[in-house]
Scaffold this motif. Sequence first.
Motif, short mmCIF file in Angstrom:
data_model
loop_
_atom_site.label_atom_id
_atom_site.label_comp_id
_atom_site.label_asym_id
_atom_site.label_seq_id
_atom_site.Cartn_x
_atom_site.Cartn_y
_atom_site.Cartn_z
N GLN A 183 5.70 -12.64 27.72
CA GLN A 183 4.41 -12.55 27.06
C GLN A 183 4.56 -12.73 25.56
OE1 GLN A 183 2.42 -8.89 27.93
NE2 GLN A 183 0.78 -9.22 26.45
N ASP A 184 3.53 -13.31 24.90
CA ASP A 184 3.52 -13.42 23.45
C ASP A 184 3.08 -12.11 22.82
OD1 ASP A 184 4.32 -16.04 23.36
OD2 ASP A 184 2.29 -16.84 23.49
N TYR A 185 3.76 -11.74 21.72
CA TYR A 185 3.42 -10.53 20.97
C TYR A 185 3.22 -10.92 19.51
CZ TYR A 185 5.00 -7.93 25.06
OH TYR A 185 5.14 -7.45 26.33
N LYS A 186 2.43 -10.11 18.81
CA LYS A 186 2.15 -10.40 17.41
C LYS A 186 2.13 -9.10 16.61
CE LYS A 186 -2.02 -11.59 16.08
NZ LYS A 186 -3.26 -12.39 15.88
N ILE A 187 2.79 -9.14 15.46
CA ILE A 187 2.76 -8.03 14.50
C ILE A 187 2.30 -8.58 13.16
CG2 ILE A 187 4.14 -6.36 13.21
CD1 ILE A 187 5.85 -5.99 15.64
N ASN A 188 1.30 -7.94 12.57
CA ASN A 188 0.82 -8.38 11.26
C ASN A 188 0.54 -7.16 10.38
OD1 ASN A 188 -1.59 -7.34 12.22
ND2 ASN A 188 -2.47 -9.35 12.67
N GLY A 189 0.19 -7.43 9.12
CA GLY A 189 -0.10 -6.33 8.21
C GLY A 189 -0.07 -6.80 6.77
N ASN A 190 0.03 -5.83 5.86
CA ASN A 190 0.02 -6.11 4.42
C ASN A 190 1.10 -5.31 3.73
OD1 ASN A 190 -2.60 -7.79 3.98
ND2 ASN A 190 -3.23 -6.08 5.30
N LEU A 191 1.61 -5.87 2.63
CA LEU A 191 2.61 -5.20 1.79
C LEU A 191 2.03 -5.00 0.41
CD1 LEU A 191 4.45 -6.77 4.00
CD2 LEU A 191 6.30 -6.31 2.38
N TYR A 192 2.06 -3.73 -0.04
CA TYR A 192 1.58 -3.41 -1.39
C TYR A 192 2.59 -2.51 -2.09
CZ TYR A 192 -3.06 -5.18 -0.16
OH TYR A 192 -4.10 -5.98 0.22
N SER A 193 2.59 -2.58 -3.41
CA SER A 193 3.39 -1.65 -4.19
C SER A 193 2.63 -0.34 -4.34
CB SER A 193 3.69 -2.23 -5.57
OG SER A 193 2.50 -2.33 -6.32
N VAL A 194 3.28 0.68 -4.87
CA VAL A 194 2.59 1.96 -5.07
C VAL A 194 1.49 1.82 -6.10
CG1 VAL A 194 4.55 3.38 -4.36
CG2 VAL A 194 4.36 2.63 -6.75
N GLU A 195 1.55 0.73 -6.92
CA GLU A 195 0.49 0.46 -7.89
C GLU A 195 -0.66 -0.31 -7.25
OE1 GLU A 195 3.63 -0.34 -8.45
OE2 GLU A 195 4.28 1.17 -9.91
N ASN A 196 -0.57 -0.55 -5.92
CA ASN A 196 -1.61 -1.23 -5.15
C ASN A 196 -1.73 -2.71 -5.49
OD1 ASN A 196 -3.46 -1.01 -3.03
ND2 ASN A 196 -5.20 -0.95 -4.45
N THR A 197 -0.62 -3.34 -5.84
CA THR A 197 -0.61 -4.79 -6.07
C THR A 197 0.12 -5.46 -4.92
OG1 THR A 197 1.42 -4.63 -7.37
CG2 THR A 197 -0.67 -4.56 -8.57
N PRO A 198 -0.34 -6.63 -4.47
CA PRO A 198 0.32 -7.33 -3.34
C PRO A 198 1.75 -7.71 -3.69
CG PRO A 198 -1.84 -8.28 -3.82
CD PRO A 198 -1.52 -7.36 -4.96
N ILE A 199 2.62 -7.66 -2.72
CA ILE A 199 4.02 -8.04 -2.90
C ILE A 199 4.23 -9.38 -2.22
CG2 ILE A 199 6.43 -7.45 -2.43
CD1 ILE A 199 5.59 -4.51 -2.46
#
Length: 868
Positions: free
Chosen positions: A12-28
């Motif tokens: 079966q196909d699986y997918k993991i996604n999400g977001n990465l931010y610094s503690v200052e709330n800026t994208p990494i």
Amino acid sequence: MHILFNCFVFSQDYKINGNLYSVENTPITNAIIVVYQGGKIVAYTYSTSNGSYEATFKLNNVNLTNLKIVANGLGYQHQEKSVSIKKKSAVTVDFTLVKKIEQLDEVVIEAWEKIKVKRDTITYKVSAFRDGSESVVEDLLKNIPGIEVSSDGNIKVNGKSIDKLLIEGDDLFDDKYKLLTKNLDANNIEEVEVLNNFEDNPVLKQFQDSEKVALNLKLKADKKNVWFGNIDLGTGYNKRYNTTANIGLLKKKIKLFNLSNLNSIGNTAISQVKNTGIIDFNSLAADKKNEKTNNEFVNIDNLSSSNFSNNEDIFNNSFLNSLSFVTHLSKQTKLRSLTYFTYDDVNKQNNNLTEYFIEPETISFTEQNTIDIKDISFATELELKHYSKNETYFTYDFTFENNPTETRGNLIFNNDNINQLQDDKRHNLFNHLNITKKISDKTLLLTYAYLGINNTHQNYTIEPNIFSDIFNNNENSTIKQNSKTPLSYYGIISEFVAKGIKSEYGFEFSATVDKDKIESQFKFDNQTAIDTLTNNLDYKNSRLAITSKYNYNISRLFKISSSLKISQNYIKLNDSKQQFFFVNPKIRFHTKKTKIGNFGISYGFQNNLPQSKYLTENFILTNYRTFNRGLDNIQQINNHSFGFYYTFNNYKKQFLINSFLMHSFSDKSYGLNSLLSENANFNQYQIIDGGKLTNYNLSITRYLKALSSTLKLSTQQFWSRNPIILNNTISEVINYNSNYRIQGTTYFKIPLNFKFGFQYNYSKGEFDSQISSNNYIESNLDTTLKLSDKWFFKIENNFYSIIENNYLFVNANLNYNPENSRFSYRISANNLSNITEFKDVFISEFQRNETNFRILPRYLIMNVKYRF
């Protein structure tokens, strides 16, 4: 991005996604996310520019549903999370990363006061390097260790030419950065940053490491968000003056500079706008900027010596004005513009004795030259940059140049008076379009298109008729030559790049066309043009090429880069047509940031075709005594080149090493078959045996803590062997040139500091069993004395010893900078020893040239500068 690993057909196909931010709330951006199943990697991906990521995969064992996910970003502590997917096919996992605190992230070097080393950025607090005598930015940069400013204003950092000169992070001048360094008040600068691994293209910056270097000038806080500038009025005796007026504005959305200069102290305006950029066709298409110059055959201005660092032989009246700005039209779009006007009225004088040591007897003649030049240049550049939300980067660059020049020469040749008139009109148009498209985290598409149109028209007149003996006509006739050399070129280069875990693949396609014409007519008075001195050449090269590239990371420290270019050239020369098929390979093995430095070795094979100037059917007059003629046919030249380099950069201890060795040889070359006589030279290009060339450079820079000084040792070595045909004698010319230099700068905490240098130059040549050699010494000692917080005194001494002739140039200036005042004052005295004549001697294998240059006499200038 989809990563597939070993899987079962029915898994079966699986997918993991999400977001990465610094503690200052800026994208990494560009962080790596790895998915483990039972200790084995099942997927990995990279975060995008907004910090999001997505990984799709199949599982090797569907019964083992506990997964570990690790996120790792450059400069951040890695973070692990465990998830259980079980019956879920999609899971969202977000990360908040904490910045990693490393011991060497930022180093303050006590011995150097305020130097900061932070990853790839070295920041110099300029107050630690000022000696109080600096007038413009160029003077300031010369004081900073590791930064070299050549006599023509080009800048290198540890032997590498800079890619950009930024001011507060923005590029306003592109490759004409000398406008800024030679005119902007040094007092405005707070810090100078060296940016290693610099990349201006945001898409490329995410995709790969860069080998470029740039400088960033950071201004004092009180110069930001307000209008600022200065007016510097300088006048003295002997008709000498030097006046500047600058105004600038630096805001978040717009940066603007208007720079003006008016002087008669040898600083020509045109020299400040000559291109300093280097075309690198080994890099990605996004780095390319193809600007060609067309043929100019006539040049009667040959009255310069390489020994002069301050243009002591130029009598001038020059004016320069440039307006540059960069503005942010939107968050993603930036517009840059540069417009400049230059005017130079230049006079040069010299006396020359030339001797040719050839059989059956020596040929010698004398010249007394006076050259007057009026040179005007107007140009405008527009550059538009746009970074779209779908991660596509566009740049469009447009340039127009208009450069008319009038040159008048009065020559006494062996007691005969000769007048020369050269009128040149030049128009150049350049267009560049670069598109960089990020297809995925591992693939990139780059496209570069260009169009250039150049026109040069030269009118050359000589009177009286100095060739009456050759052509058997009236010696009172006037010689006239008219030449036109239009050039147009255009092309498109597209490259696809894919990146793997350890490797990188590239595939490039290019289609280019060069159209070059040479039209010339030679006649006496208004008579019919002479057929044997008339040319009407039409040269066209249409080229299709495919290049494959492969780079492989052998380990964390070692990398191999290679390319193979296959091209088909369709040549049209007047009514004849030819085709040439080329295969050009290149390979390089190099290291990546090892503790003992970086080194690399390379090999390249290159096929070359002749330029159009080598293909003229008949002779063209290039000066009052020289005619050149081209080849009868086109042949390709094969060239092999080998290279080795080694660099070591320890900015913490200010210990820098830069060295390279290059050796090349060819199977044949476009050589000259020359007939020399007392009254005229006739040169004809022809195919002769190939030559060899070896060049070695080494420089070592070290800060000596015990002496509070920077010391630099350097040497340049050059060997060459080339066959020539001279007065029907075929022989090999063997040359060796070398120099050895030691220089240093002190940073004592006492009011007295020095700059010093000593260089020994040696050359040796061999031709037809005769050997000649030459050597001379040059040295300098600059002394700066801080008399008080307001008064600074500087004296510069430049010494030359050439063939038993010794010259000492002495310049001095006194600066008064009152506290809490917008005014400052300077008195400059140049050529205090009042040298009016400088004899330079050049000795080659078969020639001795002795030239006496007229020098600017002693003069004094008083300057008053007002800053606002």
